[in-house]
Design a protein around this motif. Structure first.
Motif, PDB file in Angstrom:
ATOM      1  N   ASP A 124       9.750  37.703 -28.340  1.00  0.00           N
ATOM      2  CA  ASP A 124      10.587  36.507 -28.435  1.00  0.00           C
ATOM      3  C   ASP A 124      12.021  36.877 -28.795  1.00  0.00           C
ATOM      4  O   ASP A 124      12.968  36.240 -28.317  1.00  0.00           O
ATOM      5  CB  ASP A 124      10.037  35.541 -29.485  1.00  0.00           C
ATOM      6  N   ASP A 125      12.179  37.895 -29.626  1.00  0.00           N
ATOM      7  CA  ASP A 125      13.523  38.301 -30.050  1.00  0.00           C
ATOM      8  C   ASP A 125      14.371  38.827 -28.902  1.00  0.00           C
ATOM      9  O   ASP A 125      15.593  38.693 -28.931  1.00  0.00           O
ATOM     10  CB  ASP A 125      13.434  39.373 -31.146  1.00  0.00           C
ATOM     11  N   ILE A 126      13.752  39.443 -27.909  1.00  0.00           N
ATOM     12  CA  ILE A 126      14.541  39.968 -26.792  1.00  0.00           C
ATOM     13  C   ILE A 126      14.678  38.954 -25.666  1.00  0.00           C
ATOM     14  O   ILE A 126      15.302  39.228 -24.649  1.00  0.00           O
ATOM     15  CB  ILE A 126      13.970  41.301 -26.256  1.00  0.00           C
ATOM     16  N   GLY A 127      14.110  37.749 -25.860  1.00  0.00           N
ATOM     17  CA  GLY A 127      14.323  36.658 -24.917  1.00  0.00           C
ATOM     18  C   GLY A 127      13.421  36.652 -23.701  1.00  0.00           C
ATOM     19  O   GLY A 127      13.786  36.121 -22.658  1.00  0.00           O
ATOM     20  N   LEU A 128      12.243  37.244 -23.824  1.00  0.00           N
ATOM     21  CA  LEU A 128      11.287  37.238 -22.714  1.00  0.00           C
ATOM     22  C   LEU A 128      10.068  36.409 -23.079  1.00  0.00           C
ATOM     23  O   LEU A 128       9.710  36.300 -24.250  1.00  0.00           O
ATOM     24  CB  LEU A 128      10.848  38.663 -22.374  1.00  0.00           C
ATOM     25  N   THR A 129       9.430  35.845 -22.078  1.00  0.00           N
ATOM     26  CA  THR A 129       8.176  35.134 -22.301  1.00  0.00           C
ATOM     27  C   THR A 129       7.025  36.121 -22.143  1.00  0.00           C
ATOM     28  O   THR A 129       7.192  37.212 -21.592  1.00  0.00           O
ATOM     29  CB  THR A 129       7.997  33.985 -21.292  1.00  0.00           C
ATOM     30  N   GLN A 163       6.537  36.965 -18.471  1.00  0.00           N
ATOM     31  CA  GLN A 163       7.510  37.929 -17.936  1.00  0.00           C
ATOM     32  C   GLN A 163       7.139  39.352 -18.350  1.00  0.00           C
ATOM     33  O   GLN A 163       7.256  40.292 -17.557  1.00  0.00           O
ATOM     34  CB  GLN A 163       8.914  37.592 -18.430  1.00  0.00           C
TER      35      GLN A 163
END
Length: 82
Positions: free
Chosen positions: A61-66, A69
């Motif tokens: 979540d911190d790196i902005g991926l689901t 993905q």
């Protein structure tokens, strides 16, 4: 004194290879090296992503991926690394 060599144009590594052809070959080799380096970077990223998803899933979540993905990227790894 004979200055024949001093006035000769630059020659490729092999005398029968034209200078332009040698430059094209070098560019192709550079492109190939860049492509291989990119593949290695992508594989390393996917491998790290897999390890991160197993060890610390909250970091995804911190790196902005689901999660989906991440799974899609992991699926691009060669079968022996999955």
């Amino acid at each position: 004194m004979n200055d024949t060599l001093a006035s000769a144009p630059h020659q490729a590594a092999r005398p029968e290879t034209p200078v332009g052809l040698a430059a094209v070959s070098r560019r192709r080799l550079t492109t190939l090296r860049d492509t291989i380096a990119t593949w290695r970077e992508q594989t390393r990223f996917r491998w790290d992503l897999k390890r991160m998803s197993q060890d610390n899933p909250h970091l995804i979540d911190d790196i902005g991926l689901t999660r989906r993905q991440v799974e899609e990227e992991i699926a691009k790894l060669p079968f022996w690394q999955r």
